[in-house]
Design a protein around this motif. Structure first.
Motif, PDB file in Angstrom:
ATOM      1  N   MET A   1       4.777  -7.290   2.125  1.00 31.14           N
ATOM      2  CA  MET A   1       5.879  -6.985   3.023  1.00 31.14           C
ATOM      3  C   MET A   1       6.038  -5.473   3.162  1.00 31.14           C
ATOM      4  N   THR A   2       6.163  -5.013   4.408  1.00 32.14           N
ATOM      5  CA  THR A   2       6.456  -3.603   4.627  1.00 32.14           C
ATOM      6  C   THR A   2       7.891  -3.317   4.196  1.00 32.14           C
ATOM      7  N   SER A   3       8.224  -2.038   4.134  1.00 34.23           N
ATOM      8  CA  SER A   3       9.536  -1.659   3.587  1.00 34.23           C
ATOM      9  C   SER A   3      10.682  -2.032   4.503  1.00 34.23           C
ATOM     10  N   GLY A   4      10.415  -2.153   5.800  1.00 30.92           N
ATOM     11  CA  GLY A   4      11.501  -2.461   6.718  1.00 30.92           C
ATOM     12  C   GLY A   4      12.415  -1.286   6.948  1.00 30.92           C
ATOM     13  N   SER A   5      11.905  -0.051   6.805  1.00 28.85           N
ATOM     14  CA  SER A   5      12.732   1.135   6.979  1.00 28.85           C
ATOM     15  C   SER A   5      13.008   1.445   8.438  1.00 28.85           C
ATOM     16  N   THR A   6      12.179   0.925   9.352  1.00 28.60           N
ATOM     17  CA  THR A   6      12.387   1.183  10.776  1.00 28.60           C
ATOM     18  C   THR A   6      12.573  -0.089  11.578  1.00 28.60           C
ATOM     19  N   SER A   7      12.248  -1.251  11.011  1.00 31.26           N
ATOM     20  CA  SER A   7      12.412  -2.535  11.704  1.00 31.26           C
ATOM     21  C   SER A   7      12.415  -3.624  10.637  1.00 31.26           C
ATOM     22  N   SER A   8      12.500  -4.885  11.063  1.00 34.39           N
ATOM     23  CA  SER A   8      12.438  -5.972  10.092  1.00 34.39           C
ATOM     24  C   SER A   8      11.099  -5.930   9.372  1.00 34.39           C
ATOM     25  N   PRO A   9      11.080  -6.213   8.053  1.00 32.33           N
ATOM     26  CA  PRO A   9       9.816  -6.172   7.319  1.00 32.33           C
ATOM     27  C   PRO A   9       8.761  -7.072   7.947  1.00 32.33           C
ATOM     28  N   LYS A  10       7.537  -6.554   7.995  1.00 30.17           N
ATOM     29  CA  LYS A  10       6.389  -7.308   8.488  1.00 30.17           C
ATOM     30  C   LYS A  10       5.505  -7.642   7.300  1.00 30.17           C
ATOM     31  N   ALA A  11       4.652  -8.655   7.451  1.00 27.82           N
ATOM     32  CA  ALA A  11       3.736  -9.041   6.382  1.00 27.82           C
ATOM     33  C   ALA A  11       2.344  -8.544   6.722  1.00 27.82           C
ATOM     34  N   VAL A  12       1.836  -7.648   5.907  1.00 29.12           N
ATOM     35  CA  VAL A  12       0.503  -7.078   6.115  1.00 29.12           C
ATOM     36  C   VAL A  12      -0.544  -8.029   5.539  1.00 29.12           C
ATOM     37  N   MET A  13      -1.458  -8.477   6.381  1.00 34.46           N
ATOM     38  CA  MET A  13      -2.554  -9.328   5.914  1.00 34.46           C
ATOM     39  C   MET A  13      -3.568  -8.457   5.173  1.00 34.46           C
ATOM     40  N   THR A  14      -3.655  -8.676   3.869  1.00 34.77           N
ATOM     41  CA  THR A  14      -4.543  -7.885   3.012  1.00 34.77           C
ATOM     42  C   THR A  14      -5.744  -8.724   2.632  1.00 34.77           C
ATOM     43  N   THR A  15      -6.933  -8.225   2.953  1.00 36.00           N
ATOM     44  CA  THR A  15      -8.165  -8.977   2.717  1.00 36.00           C
ATOM     45  C   THR A  15      -8.874  -8.511   1.455  1.00 36.00           C
ATOM     46  N   GLN A  16      -9.834  -9.338   1.033  1.00 29.94           N
ATOM     47  CA  GLN A  16     -10.686  -8.951  -0.088  1.00 29.94           C
ATOM     48  C   GLN A  16     -11.417  -7.649   0.229  1.00 29.94           C
ATOM     49  N   ARG A  17     -11.927  -7.504   1.439  1.00 32.69           N
ATOM     50  CA  ARG A  17     -12.659  -6.289   1.800  1.00 32.69           C
ATOM     51  C   ARG A  17     -11.783  -5.056   1.642  1.00 32.69           C
ATOM     52  N   MET A  18     -10.555  -5.140   2.107  1.00 33.22           N
ATOM     53  CA  MET A  18      -9.658  -3.990   2.023  1.00 33.22           C
ATOM     54  C   MET A  18      -9.508  -3.511   0.587  1.00 33.22           C
ATOM     55  N   MET A  19      -9.205  -4.441  -0.320  1.00 37.07           N
ATOM     56  CA  MET A  19      -8.955  -4.064  -1.707  1.00 37.07           C
ATOM     57  C   MET A  19     -10.231  -3.606  -2.399  1.00 37.07           C
ATOM     58  N   CYS A  20     -11.331  -4.313  -2.141  1.00 35.04           N
ATOM     59  CA  CYS A  20     -12.583  -3.974  -2.825  1.00 35.04           C
ATOM     60  C   CYS A  20     -13.145  -2.652  -2.326  1.00 35.04           C
ATOM     61  N   ALA A  21     -13.105  -2.435  -1.013  1.00 36.22           N
ATOM     62  CA  ALA A  21     -13.606  -1.174  -0.472  1.00 36.22           C
ATOM     63  C   ALA A  21     -12.790   0.001  -0.971  1.00 36.22           C
ATOM     64  N   ASN A  22     -11.464  -0.160  -1.050  1.00 38.33           N
ATOM     65  CA  ASN A  22     -10.620   0.955  -1.448  1.00 38.33           C
ATOM     66  C   ASN A  22     -10.918   1.429  -2.860  1.00 38.33           C
ATOM     67  N   GLN A  23     -11.217   0.502  -3.755  1.00 37.72           N
ATOM     68  CA  GLN A  23     -11.534   0.916  -5.124  1.00 37.72           C
ATOM     69  C   GLN A  23     -12.863   1.653  -5.210  1.00 37.72           C
ATOM     70  N   VAL A  24     -13.821   1.267  -4.391  1.00 38.28           N
ATOM     71  CA  VAL A  24     -15.092   2.000  -4.346  1.00 38.28           C
ATOM     72  C   VAL A  24     -14.852   3.393  -3.767  1.00 38.28           C
ATOM     73  N   GLN A  25     -14.039   3.489  -2.733  1.00 41.38           N
ATOM     74  CA  GLN A  25     -13.711   4.792  -2.154  1.00 41.38           C
ATOM     75  C   GLN A  25     -13.097   5.720  -3.201  1.00 41.38           C
ATOM     76  N   LEU A  26     -12.176   5.179  -3.991  1.00 40.95           N
ATOM     77  CA  LEU A  26     -11.515   5.991  -5.008  1.00 40.95           C
ATOM     78  C   LEU A  26     -12.483   6.411  -6.107  1.00 40.95           C
ATOM     79  N   ALA A  27     -13.330   5.502  -6.550  1.00 38.87           N
ATOM     80  CA  ALA A  27     -14.289   5.827  -7.611  1.00 38.87           C
ATOM     81  C   ALA A  27     -15.363   6.781  -7.117  1.00 38.87           C
ATOM     82  N   ASP A  28     -15.729   6.695  -5.836  1.00 34.50           N
ATOM     83  CA  ASP A  28     -16.668   7.669  -5.279  1.00 34.50           C
ATOM     84  C   ASP A  28     -16.107   9.083  -5.395  1.00 34.50           C
ATOM     85  N   ALA A  29     -14.801   9.224  -5.176  1.00 32.82           N
ATOM     86  CA  ALA A  29     -14.162  10.541  -5.219  1.00 32.82           C
ATOM     87  C   ALA A  29     -13.819  10.972  -6.639  1.00 32.82           C
TER      88      ALA A  29
END
Length: 602
Positions: A207-235
Motif C-alpha cells: 500500500m502506498t502512503s496515501g499522502s496525496t490520494s487514497s492509498p493504492k496497492a503496488v503490484m510487486t513482482t519477483q523480478r522487481m525484488m530479485c533484480a533490486n538486490q542484485v543492483q544493490l550488491a553490484d554497487a
C-alpha cells in the motif's frame, strides 16, 4: 580522515535528447538475477544451513530460525496454504508488525505465488485508523489474514469487513486458527506450485502512503525484488564478501524495511534480528537493550533514530565498541541526515575503529522495490542520493534552474497498481518512464559521476504573493536542522501569502527537558521562552543569506500531535501536508495574524 574503501566506483553515461531531457544510466550491465526469492532460500539452506536467517526477542535472548529450518517451515506453510485453496488470486492480509512468523508466512506465500498484503499495524490497533484498514480490505479482497495476537487485535478482527476470512494467529483465540496448524503441512504438491512461480509473478501488494490520494496497492513482482538486490550488491560488493547482519526495526509494510532490508539479508545469506524497539520515547531503551545482545554489520535507520542512537553510544563505551567493530555501512533514509549527526558518527567511528564506514543513502519508491539510485561512494555531505543503479535509466527534465524532474525505468519497476488501470496509465509517460514527482539537482554539474541530490517534491512547491517560487521540501529539511532538536517535524506554509511560515510539531521530550510548558487550549504554545528561542533560530537562519524564497518569517508551535486517524500522518510516519493545512485551517489563519501572541515573527 580514513574512510572505508569497500565500495565500487560507478561510471555514469549521459545522453542529451532533442526534447531537452537528459537520460542517465550506469555504464555497467546488471549482473545475473535469480527468478524468485525461493532460489535465495534454497541456496543458503544448502550453503549455510546453520546460519541464523531471522530472529526475534524471546525472554532474555532470541528465538532464532536458521536457513535450513526456515526452508523446511516455509515449505510446510506453503503446502498448508495450497491445501486451503490459496493461489495468485487469494491475497493474505498481514495486519501485525515484524515478527518471525510474519516473515515465514510471507516467504511461504512468495514460494508458491500467493500475494501478501502487509499493512501498518496501527491501522488495526488504533480505533480511529480502522478506516484505512477497511480501505485495504475492500481494495485487495483477501482470503486470509494474519495477526500475532488475537486478543490484542480483537477489535479490528471484529470488523464486518473481515467476515468470512480465515484469520491465522500466533497466539490464537476461539475465533482464529493457530499459526502452528500451518506448520503441519499438507499433501499438496509444493514443488509443482513453485514451478509455476516466475519473475512476473505478483507476490506482494504494498500500500502506498496515501499522502496525496487514497492509498493504492503496488503490484510487486519477483523480478522487481530479485533484480533490486542484485543492483544493490553490484554497487556494494561487500554484501557478497561477508554475510551481512542487521538489528532492524523498520516496518515490513513499508518497502524500505520489508523489501529492501528483509531481502538484502535473504539474498546475501545474512541474518535479520528484529528490533522490537523504535526511535520514540519509552521504546528506544529496548533498541539499546537489543544492540547490547547483537550488533550488525549494517545499520539502517531514519534521522531521528540515528540522533537517539548517537546519544546512546556516547553514554556507553562498551556498546560503542561493539557497534563499530564489524560495521560496514550506516544507511539513512526518510529524510536528509543532519550534518551534526553525520559528523558525530564519523568522529566516533574514527575514535573507536580508526576508520569511517560508508555513510550512505539511496532514492526510490514503493513502485520501484525500492532503490533506483544509490550514493555508492564516500561523501562528506548528507542528502546525496547518488547515481542510477545497474539496469536503471533515469530521465531528467530540467526546469531551467538547474533542477530536474525525475522519471525512471528499470527491471525493478512495478507493472502497475492493483486493479487501477487509469491510475497506472497516469503514472507513466509516453516513453514508458514512471513519473515520480520528485526533483533533483546534480551535486556537481561538471561531473555527473558525483551523483544527484534530492530537491523535494514537485507537488509541494508553491508561490508567494510576489510570484516567488518556494521549494518547500528542501526548505523543510533546512528548517528541521535549524530548529533541532525542538522540532520533531514541520509544515512549510505561504501559498498565496506574503511570507513563508512554519507550523511546528514539537519534540515534546526536548521541550519538557528544557522546561517549556503548554499554555494554550486553542492548539498552540504560548510559552515566551519557547517563542523567543524559535525567534532567535529563525533570525539566525535568515542571517545566513536567506532570500525571500527561503526566509521563514513566522512560526507557530502546535500542541496537538499529527493525527493518523484524521489522515495527517501516514503509516510510514510522514506528514500529509495538505491534510494538516486543511484540518488546522484555524491555526494557519492565526499564523498570519501579527497580533497573535502564539506566533513567533521576524
Amino acid at each position: 580522515m580514513k574512510r572505508t574503501t569497500n565500495f565500487k566506483p560507478h561510471a555514469v553515461v549521459r545522453e542529451d535528447r532533442a526534447d531537452g531531457s537528459i537520460l542517465l544510466r550506469s555504464a555497467e550491465p546488471l549482473s545475473e538475477v535469480v527468478d524468485t526469492t525461493g532460489d535465495w532460500l534454497h541456496r543458503w539452506a544448502e550453503d549455510a544451513p546453520d546460519r541464523t536467517f531471522i530472529a526475534e526477542r524471546h525472554g532474555a535472548g532470541w528465538r532464532e530460525e536458521n536457513y535450513a529450518e526456515t526452508l523446511e517451515k516455509v515449505r510446510a506453510i506453503a503446502a498448508s496454504l495450497l491445501g486451503r485453496g490459496m493461489g495468485p488470486d487469494t491475497p493474505i492480509l498481514i495486519m501485525s508488525g515484524n515478527g518471525v512468523d510474519h516473515g515465514l508466512l510471507a516467504l511461504a506465500a512468495q514460494y508458491v505465488g500467493i500475494p501478501t498484503v502487509p499493512v501498518a499495524e496501527q491501522y488495526s490497533l488504533i480505533h480511529g485508523a480502522h478506516g484505512r484498514l477497511r480501505h485495504a480490505i475492500e481494495l485487495v479482497r483477501p482470503r486470509m489474514a494474519y495477526v500475532v495476537d488475537a486478543k490484542q487485535y480483537g477489535e479490528a478482527l471484529a470488523m464486518d469487513a473481515l467476515d468470512g476470512i480465515e484469520v491465522i494467529a500466533t497466539r490464537p483465540d476461539a475465533r482464529t486458527t493457530p499459526f502452528a496448524d500451518l506448520l503441519k503441512g499438507d499433501s499438496s504438491d509444493v514443488d509443482a506450485a513453485r514451478a509455476r512461480v516466475g519473475p512476473d509473478s505478483v507476490v506482494k501488494l504494498l500500500m502506498t502512503s496515501g499522502s496525496t490520494s487514497s492509498p493504492k496497492a503496488v503490484m510487486t513482482t519477483q523480478r522487481m525484488m530479485c533484480a533490486n538486490q542484485v543492483q544493490l550488491a553490484d554497487a556494494m560488493p561487500f554484501l557478497r564478501t561477508r554475510a551481512p547482519r542487521i538489528v532492524d526495526w523498520l516496518p515490513w509494510n513499508h518497502v524500505f524495511g520489508g523489501s529492501h532490508n528483509f531481502n538484502m539479508m535473504l539474498a546475501n545469506g545474512g541474518s535479520l534480528y528484529i528490533d522490537d524497539g523504535k526511535p520514540v520515547k519509552n521504546l528506544f531503551e529496548r533498541t539499546v537493550e537489543n544492540l547490547s545482545l547483537v550488533t550488525g554489520t549494517l545499520c539502517f535507520n531514519v534521522p531521528v533514530g540515528f540522533s537517539m542512537l548517537l546519544n546512546a553510544l556516547r553514554e556507553d563505551a562498551g556498546l560503542r565498541q561493539r557497534f563499530f567493530e564489524d560495521l560496514d555501512m550506516i544507511f539513512y533514509a526518510g529524510a536528509s541526515l543532519p550534518q551534526e549527526i553525520w559528523q558525530g558518527f564519523e568522529q566516533m567511528a574514527m575514535e573507536t575503529k580508526g576508520e569511517v564506514p560508508l555513510i550512505t543513502s539511496s532514492w526510490g519508491l514503493t513502485e520501484t522495490a525500492p532503490a533506483m539510485m544509490l550514493q555508492h561512494e564516500p561523501t562528506e555531505n548528507s542528502g546525496v542520493v547518488g547515481v542510477p543503479l545497474n539496469g536503471v535509466t533515469a530521465k531528467l527534465i530540467p526546469d531551467g534552474e538547474m533542477r530536474c524532474e525525475v522519471r525512471v525505468k528499470g527491471p525493478n519497476l512495478m507493472p502497475g497498481y492493483f486493479e487501477a488501470p487509469e491510475k497506472t496509465a497516469e503514472a507513466f509517460d509516453e516513453d514508458g518512464f514512471f513519473i515520480t514527482g520528485d526533483a533533483m539537482r546534480f551535486v556537481d554539474p561538471g561531473d555527473i559521476n558525483k551523483g544527484m541530490k534530492f530537491d523535494g517534491r514537485i507537488s509541494e512547491d508553491f508561490k508567494l504573493l510576489t510570484g516567488t517560487w518556494v521549494r518547500a521540501a528542501q526548505l523543510r529539511i533546512d528548517m528541521l536542522a535549524a530548529l533541532a532538536p525542538l522540532a520533531a517535524d514541520l509544515v512549510i506554509t505561504g501559498a498565496d501569502k506574503g511570507e513563508i511560515g512554519a507550523m511546528i510539531f514539537p519534540n515534546l521530550g526536548e521541550l519538557e527537558a528544557e522546561g517549556f510548558e503548554l499554555e494554550d487550549d486553542a492548539g498552540a504554545y504560548l510559552c515566551p521562552l519557547l517563542l523567543g528561542e524559535i525567534h532567535r533560530r529563525l533570525a539566525a537562519h535568515a542571517a545566513t543569506g536567506a532570500s525571500s524564497s527561503t526566509r521563514v518569517a513566522r512560526a507557530i508551535v502546535l500542541s496537538e500531535p499529527a493525527s493518523m486517524p484524521d489522515g495527517e500522518m501516514t503509516a510510514k510516519g510522514n506528514l500529509n501536508f495538505r491534510k494538516v493545512l486543511t484540518r488546522r485551517a484555524g491555526l494557519l489563519k492565526r499564523l498570519y495574524a501579527d497580533a497573535d501572541p502564539a506566533v513567533a515573527t521576524l
